[in-house]
Enzyme design. Structure first.
Site, PDB file in Angstrom:
ATOM      1  N   SER A  11       0.835  -1.195   0.000  1.00  0.00           N
ATOM      2  CA  SER A  11       0.000   0.000   0.000  1.00  0.00           C
ATOM      3  C   SER A  11       0.865   1.237   0.000  1.00  0.00           C
ATOM      4  O   SER A  11       1.945   1.263   0.560  1.00  0.00           O
ATOM      5  CB  SER A  11      -0.890  -0.003   1.242  1.00  0.00           C
ATOM      6  OG  SER A  11      -1.617   1.196   1.313  1.00  0.00           O
ATOM      7  N   THR A  12       0.373   2.286  -0.621  1.00  0.00           N
ATOM      8  CA  THR A  12       1.104   3.552  -0.618  1.00  0.00           C
ATOM      9  C   THR A  12       0.887   4.309   0.679  1.00  0.00           C
ATOM     10  O   THR A  12       1.629   5.199   1.008  1.00  0.00           O
ATOM     11  CB  THR A  12       0.624   4.461  -1.768  1.00  0.00           C
ATOM     12  OG1 THR A  12      -0.790   4.623  -1.642  1.00  0.00           O
ATOM     13  CG2 THR A  12       0.958   3.858  -3.099  1.00  0.00           C
TER      14      THR A  12
END
Length: 189
Positions: A11-12
């Site tokens: 995930s960013t």
């Protein structure tokens, strides 16, 4: 015998996440690794799309866990159908039940159930975050960027219109960021 492609995703939103754990489990088992740094709920993941388009009959996609491939049941099933339509298969290291190399109705069933559980877990997490934010707001916690001091902004605007100082100098004197000053100037136009 086809090639084996590894797919990793993080995930960013979480800066502390790295590909290290997934990479350690996939290296040596795959011919090529693809990786995306974005939410699993996003459909347009460039590396995933590139991998899917390069699949040929007999190839295998190897993942560490089902949630690294997708966070949505619908999206997960679409990805699996794309893989199967290419004549390739999908295997998971941690989810040993996930192996589409053979026609196994139980694997298809578990894929649907586990995908739905992953989607539900994500929805519950989002709901808990919303509830936490609401409780915090009720207690007076402010979220978002703090409002700039109007007196400082007005002073910065006066200095700007005097044409004697640069934006950087005005920013240093008033403590107002250059971006805030430019936004305010843009609002005057």
């Amino acid at each position: 015998m086809g090639k084996t492609y590894g797919y990793m995703r993080i995930s960013t939103k979480k800066d502390e996440q790295t590909f290290s754990r997934q990479e350690a489990q996939l290296l040596g088992k795959v011919d090529k690794l693809y990786f995306d740094r974005m939410s699993g709920s996003k459909k347009n993941r460039p590396q995933l799309q590139e991998m899917l388009s390069s699949l040929e009959v007999g190839d295998t996609v190897l993942i560490v866990a089902i949630d690294r491939l997708s966070r949505s049941t619908k999206d997960l099933l679409e990805i699996v159908e794309t893989i199967k339509a290419k004549g390739a298969s999908l295997k998971s290291i941690n989810d040993s039940w996930l192996d589409t190399t053979s026609e196994n109705p139980m694997s298809e069933f578990l894929l649907t159930v586990m995908g739905a559980l992953g989607q539900m877990e994500r929805a519950m997490t989002i709901q808990r975050v919303k509830e936490g934010v609401q409780v915090a707001q009720e207690k007076g916690v402010k979220f978002g960027r703090p409002k700039a001091n109007k007196n400082k902004i007005n002073h910065a605007m006066e200095l700007y219109h005097s044409r004697k100082l640069t934006v950087r100098e005005i920013s240093d004197i008033t403590g107002i960021s250059k971006a805030t000053l430019y936004r305010r100037l843009k609002g005057e136009m």
